[in-house]
Scaffold this active site. Structure first.
Site, PDB file in Angstrom:
ATOM      1  N   HIS A 275       0.834  -1.215   0.000  1.00 46.68           N
ATOM      2  CA  HIS A 275       0.000   0.000   0.000  1.00 46.68           C
ATOM      3  C   HIS A 275       0.870   1.266   0.000  1.00 46.68           C
ATOM      4  O   HIS A 275       0.907   1.978  -0.977  1.00 46.68           O
ATOM      5  CB  HIS A 275      -1.043   0.044   1.131  1.00 46.68           C
ATOM      6  CG  HIS A 275      -1.864  -1.201   1.216  1.00 46.68           C
ATOM      7  ND1 HIS A 275      -2.618  -1.641   0.154  1.00 46.68           N
ATOM      8  CD2 HIS A 275      -2.017  -2.137   2.208  1.00 46.68           C
ATOM      9  CE1 HIS A 275      -3.230  -2.779   0.496  1.00 46.68           C
ATOM     10  NE2 HIS A 275      -2.869  -3.101   1.725  1.00 46.68           N
ATOM     11  N   ASP A 326      -4.777  -8.536  -3.316  1.00 45.21           N
ATOM     12  CA  ASP A 326      -5.086  -8.332  -1.906  1.00 45.21           C
ATOM     13  C   ASP A 326      -6.367  -9.033  -1.458  1.00 45.21           C
ATOM     14  O   ASP A 326      -6.393 -10.248  -1.299  1.00 45.21           O
ATOM     15  CB  ASP A 326      -5.117  -6.820  -1.637  1.00 45.21           C
ATOM     16  CG  ASP A 326      -5.141  -6.449  -0.173  1.00 45.21           C
ATOM     17  OD1 ASP A 326      -5.373  -7.328   0.660  1.00 45.21           O
ATOM     18  OD2 ASP A 326      -4.922  -5.266   0.164  1.00 45.21           O
TER      19      ASP A 326
END
Ligand code: NGQ
Ligand code: ZN
Length: 464
Positions: A275, A326
């Site tokens: 991220h 993810d």
């Protein structure tokens, strides 16, 4: 029939698009020759369209595929990442080893059909439903390894170290009971898994879950332990995904999360900063210069309301990046590229943001960058169509209605990413020189999807 070569009229090599390319590989699936402007030898298969490097998926929590689409309702006055996480924990608390294996197998088949040829599994559900270690402590890791082997996707297994519920070493909560391990216990698990990974060509690394979940001493000790097991092993961490996390880190240490990490650990090219959404320009420049990969997960970051990564600043400092699916809000490499580029367009009010000096076609530039960064995060030889790397490749179908009669392979790839269904033009997927997907379908398609459906159904019944 077993092939050891493939010919393509157009192929995307690390140096850019090339004409009349012949790939050859050995019995281990490693490329031994990439000849350009050559002819197709008799008996060598010819691709149905442009050949792309296989895309690594650098961030996956396989079990989360089971509840995709089922957290899209308001469950709190103000719904957020944190309220989503409470819903997610209900599934993490319920899953069995059999269900995990079925879900992961189904997911990995989906990934292959959508253009991913490797996956990094950030694996944190370790224990039984009561939070007690299984008789065989590696059982859930082994489910994931078997799922990858069965589907035929390359695997980097990243067992997750998880010890606390927040910065300042706050004790874990009930919802986290299946995740918790001491540092020594994690190092024992890594030792146990190392030969199992090697036996199937998987890479083993370590994932300290986040600064929230791993106190400084544990982080240091775990990294030292990992170093003695494998000095080059990949290290992945969730970092600076939510502004709440940044605020908490400043309150705890006076530093922002990425800043804290850079000040307290030796971050280098083994690291994948998953991220890294909220960095100041100074943090971004510093982190990029370490050689670490930014692990961008555009569909999940949008789904969870994380924020927008500042790609411009990252690229300006020469930062590497790759793509992860993810939580699997989307399982599609081209869609992640599209979403990433669109987030940048919306934020900067410009177009074609992720181009490079060498590649002005944004889909081509993104593919090359994401393969490169993804391969680095995998710690495996999957860095594209070049001698010494694995023969992982995607074939686009030049006869797809939207690709037909286009003037160049760049235009076909751009159409695939920005104007098609982002899966319909995928014809073949090769992993380590083996054909895993033909005409868009994996050989295990029905079997794997039936397994996923059944496991999902059971899990839903058990989490009502
Ligand atoms: C995870 N997922 O570990 O699955 C996390 C949520 C957390 C993302 N960050 C849990 N997207 O960060 O505490
Ligand atoms: Zn994650």
């Amino acid at each position: 029939m077993k092939h050891l070569s493939l010919f393509a009229e157009h192929a995307l090599l690390p140096t850019g698009w090339a004409r009349d390319v012949l790939l050859s590989w050995n019995d281990h699936g490693l490329l031994t020759d990439v000849s350009v402007q050559t002819s197709c030898p008799t008996g060598t298969p010819r691709t149905a369209g442009p050949l792309l490097p296989g895309m690594p998926n650098l961030h996956s929590h396989a079990f989360q595929r089971a509840f995709g689409g089922l957290t899209e309702y308001r469950s709190a006055t103000q719904d957020s990442f944190w309220s989503w996480r409470s819903l997610m924990y209900r599934f993490a608390a319920a899953i069995t080893p059999e269900q995990l294996e079925a879900i992961a197998t189904g997911l990995y088949v989906e990934m292959l059909e959508a253009g991913y040829t490797s996956v990094c599994e950030f694996h944190y559900v370790h224990h039984d439903r009561d939070g007690r270690p299984y008789a065989d402590d590696a059982v859930l890791s082994m489910c994931l390894l078997r799922a990858a082997a069965r589907a035929g996707i390359g695997m980097t297994l990243l067992p997750v170290l998880y010890q606390t519920s927040g910065l300042g070493a706050t004790p874990p909560n009930e919802g986290q009971r299946r995740f918790i391990r001491s540092t020594d216990n994690m190092l024992d698990l890594l030792q146990r898994l190392k030969p199992l990974c090697e036996a199937q060509g998987a890479r083993l690394g370590l994932a300290p879950h986040s600064l929230r979940a791993v106190p400084p001493d544990s982080l240091r000790e775990a990294l030292m332990g990992l170093h003695s097991i494998d000095a080059d092993a990949p290290v992945h961490i969730h970092i600076a995904e939510q502004t709440g996390e940044v605020d908490a880190c400043i309150a705890w240490s006076g530093q922002r999360p990425v800043e804290w990490l850079l000040n307290h650990t030796h971050v280098d090219a083994r690291w994948c900063l998953v991220h890294a959404t909220h960095m100041s320009a100074a943090e971004s420049a510093r982190a990029a210069q370490t050689g670490a990969v930014a692990g961008l997960c555009p569909s999940t970051e949008a789904n969870l309301g994380d924020g927008i990564f500042d790609a411009h600043t990252w690229l300006e400092s020469g930062g590497h990046w790759g793509l992860g699916s993810d939580s699997h809000a989307s399982v599609n490499a081209a869609e992640e590229m599209m979403l990433l580029e669109y987030s940048q367009r919306l934020a900067t009010r410009q177009r074609n943001v992720l181009v490079t000096e060498e590649q002005t076609s944004v889909a081509t530039a993104m593919t090359l960058a994401a393969v490169n960064g993804g391969a680095q995060a995998c710690g495996r030889k999957v860095a594209g169509l070049v001698v010494g790397q694995q023969a992982d490749a995607i074939v686009l179908d030049a006869q797809h209605p939207l690709l037909r009669n286009l003037p160049s392979p760049e235009a076909m790839l751009s159409t695939h990413v920005f104007a098609s269904h982002r899966q319909s033009a995928l014809s073949q997927v090769w992993v380590a020189g083996q054909l895993q997907v033909e005409s868009g379908r994996h050989v295990l398609h029905d079997n794997a999807s039936n397994g996923l459906i059944a496991a999902r159904q059971q899990l839903l019944e058990n989490t009502q």
